[in-house]
Design an enzyme around this catalytic site. Structure first.
Site, short mmCIF file in Angstrom:
data_model
loop_
_atom_site.label_atom_id
_atom_site.label_comp_id
_atom_site.label_asym_id
_atom_site.label_seq_id
_atom_site.Cartn_x
_atom_site.Cartn_y
_atom_site.Cartn_z
N ASP A 2 0.76 -1.24 0.04
CA ASP A 2 0.10 -0.10 0.19
C ASP A 2 0.82 1.27 -0.03
O ASP A 2 0.32 2.23 0.31
CB ASP A 2 -0.69 -0.06 1.13
CG ASP A 2 -0.32 0.07 2.52
OD1 ASP A 2 1.00 -0.49 2.72
OD2 ASP A 2 -0.79 0.42 3.61
N HIS A 3 2.21 1.39 -0.53
CA HIS A 3 2.96 2.29 -0.37
C HIS A 3 3.79 2.66 -1.52
O HIS A 3 4.87 3.27 -1.33
CB HIS A 3 3.71 2.32 0.91
CG HIS A 3 4.35 0.84 1.20
ND1 HIS A 3 4.36 -0.13 0.23
CD2 HIS A 3 4.89 0.43 2.32
CE1 HIS A 3 4.93 -1.30 0.68
NE2 HIS A 3 5.29 -1.23 1.97
N GLY A 4 3.40 2.56 -2.74
CA GLY A 4 3.94 2.70 -3.96
C GLY A 4 4.20 4.31 -4.11
O GLY A 4 5.48 4.52 -4.33
N GLY A 58 5.86 -5.67 4.39
CA GLY A 58 6.09 -5.06 3.21
C GLY A 58 7.29 -5.74 2.55
O GLY A 58 7.70 -6.69 1.95
N ARG A 59 8.27 -4.58 2.40
CA ARG A 59 9.61 -4.71 1.66
C ARG A 59 10.41 -5.95 2.42
O ARG A 59 11.07 -6.70 1.50
CB ARG A 59 10.57 -3.43 2.16
CG ARG A 59 11.19 -3.39 3.35
CD ARG A 59 11.58 -1.81 3.63
NE ARG A 59 10.14 -1.06 3.86
CZ ARG A 59 10.44 0.30 3.88
NH1 ARG A 59 11.44 0.98 3.64
NH2 ARG A 59 9.23 1.05 4.26
N LYS A 88 -1.60 -0.50 14.08
CA LYS A 88 -0.64 -0.94 13.63
C LYS A 88 0.59 0.10 13.92
O LYS A 88 0.61 1.28 13.58
CB LYS A 88 -0.51 -1.06 12.22
CG LYS A 88 0.97 -1.41 11.45
CD LYS A 88 0.76 -1.23 9.86
CE LYS A 88 2.13 -1.31 9.34
NZ LYS A 88 1.98 -0.86 7.79
N GLY A 113 8.85 -2.75 9.21
CA GLY A 113 9.90 -1.98 9.45
C GLY A 113 11.07 -1.92 8.49
O GLY A 113 10.79 -2.09 7.36
N TYR A 155 2.43 6.30 13.15
CA TYR A 155 3.94 6.43 13.41
C TYR A 155 4.55 7.69 13.96
O TYR A 155 3.92 8.67 13.43
CB TYR A 155 4.64 5.98 11.79
CG TYR A 155 3.95 4.93 11.27
CD1 TYR A 155 4.08 3.47 11.81
CD2 TYR A 155 3.26 4.79 9.97
CE1 TYR A 155 3.90 2.47 11.03
CE2 TYR A 155 2.79 3.95 9.25
CZ TYR A 155 2.94 2.48 9.94
OH TYR A 155 2.48 1.52 9.15
N PRO A 156 5.49 7.46 14.71
CA PRO A 156 6.29 8.80 15.01
C PRO A 156 7.11 9.34 14.22
O PRO A 156 8.26 9.05 14.26
CB PRO A 156 6.61 8.35 16.56
CG PRO A 156 7.28 6.84 16.09
CD PRO A 156 6.01 6.25 15.18
#
Length: 268
Positions: free
Chosen positions: A26-28, A231-232, A178, A204, A146-147
Site C-alpha cells: 500500500d505504499h508505492g 512489506g519490503r 499498527k 520495519g 507512526y512517530p
C-alpha cells in the site's frame, strides 16, 4: 459489535492462532521517483503469493482490480485510504473513503497518520472521521500510527514513541492499531498489554537475512501482539512465497526461527 463487523473482523485473523500475517503493498506512492523493482512490477509481485496466501492484503484502491483479482474471495482485503507525499513522509492525504471499501469488497479500512509534527492534528481528525463513517457500515478500522514528526526524530522506534502512537490510535476509536516494533519483545509486550485494542507490528526497515525477519516476527508473536504487517521484508525477498510460509509457521504455530528457516529452504 454489529454482526457484519464481527464477520469481517473474524475473517482477518487466522482461526487457530487469532493472529494475522498481512502482506503490505500500500505504499508505492510513498517512494520518490524510482520504485523498488518488486513494487514496480506490482502485478507479478502480488501474484507470486497465489500459491502461499497471506492472511490479509492491504492495498490502495487501484490494486482492487486485475492486480488483486486472483485473491477475490480467498484472502481478506484491507483498503488503505491514505496516500503519502514522497518528499515528506509525515505528510499524507485521503484518497479513498469507507463507501469505496464497501463497493470494492474490502473487509476493513486502514489509515496512515504521522505523530509528533505539524500534520498530527489533521491526521487524527481524519482518523476520527474515518471511525465515525465506518461505524454504521460495520467496517473495522485499522490505524497505522507512526512517530515520524520532528518531536520523535531519532527515537522513532523507542518504546515511548511506539506506546504513544498505540495509545493515540486506541483513543481515536480504531479497532486495531499498527505501530513500529520497539525492538525487543519485553518493551513491545508492555505496549501491547497497555493498549486495550489489538496491536500489530509493522515490518520495519529492510532486514538483511531471513533469520532476522523470522526472529522479529517471532518476538512480535511472543509479545502478545495480534500479528505483523510486512512489506519490503517480504516482497523484497528473492523467494517471497517461501518466506511467507515460514512467517506463518512462526506467527501461527509458534515455530522457532530454525524451523522457519527449514520451511523457507524446502519450500517449492
Amino acid at each position: 459489535m454489529l454482526f457484519g463487523k464481527e464477520v469481517r473482523w473474524k475473517r482477518l485473523f487466522h482461526a487457530a492462532s487469532g493472529k494475522l500475517v498481512t502482506l503490505a503493498v500500500d505504499h508505492g506512492a510513498a517512494y520518490r521517483f524510482e520504485l523498488p523493482p518488486p513494487l514496480a512490477a506490482i502485478q507479478k509481485t502480488v501474484r507470486s503469493f497465489e500459491t502461499e496466501l497471506p492472511d490479509a492484503i492491504v492495498a490502495q484502491e487501484g490494486l482492487f482490480s486485475d492486480v488483486l483479482r486472483p485473491f477475490a474471495g480467498r484472502v481478506p482485503l484491507i483498503l488503505q485510504t491514505i496516500s503519502i507525499t514522497p518528499s515528506a513522509q509525515d505528510d499524507s492525504y485521503p484518497v479513498s473513503q469507507v463507501e469505496d471499501a464497501i463497493a470494492l469488497g474490502a473487509d476493513a479500512v486502514a489509515i496512515s497518520i504521522s505523530m509528533g509534527g505539524p500534520t498530527q492534528r489533521e491526521g487524527m481528525m481524519l482518523l476520527g472521521e474515518l471511525v465515525r463513517r465506518a461505524r454504521p457500515l460495520a467496517l473495522p478500522v485499522i490505524a497505522h500510527v507512526y512517530p515520524l514528526g520532528e518531536a520523535f526524530r531519532g527515537a522513532e522506534f523507542s518504546p515511548g514513541a511506539v506506546a504513544y502512537c498505540a495509545r493515540a490510535g486506541f483513543e481515536a476509536g480504531a479497532d486495531l492499531v499498527k505501530v513500529h516494533y520497539s525492538g525487543d519483545p519485553d518493551s513491545f509486550a508492555r505496549i501491547v498489554a497497555d493498549t486495550p485494542i489489538g496491536v500489530v507490528a509493522a515490518g520495519g526497515p529492510k532486514i538483511d537475512s531471513v533469520a532476522g525477519v523470522l526472529g522479529m516476527a517471532r518476538d512480535v508473536a511472543l509479545s502478545g501482539a495480534r500479528g505483523i504487517t510486512i512489506g519490503r521484508n517480504l516482497w523484497g525477498d528473492s523467494r517471497p512465497a517461501a518466506l511467507l510460509a515460514a512467517l506463518k509457521a512462526v506467527v501461527h504455530q509458534g515455530a522457532p526461527v530454525e524451523e522457519g528457516e527449514r520451511i523457507y529452504r524446502s519450500f517449492r
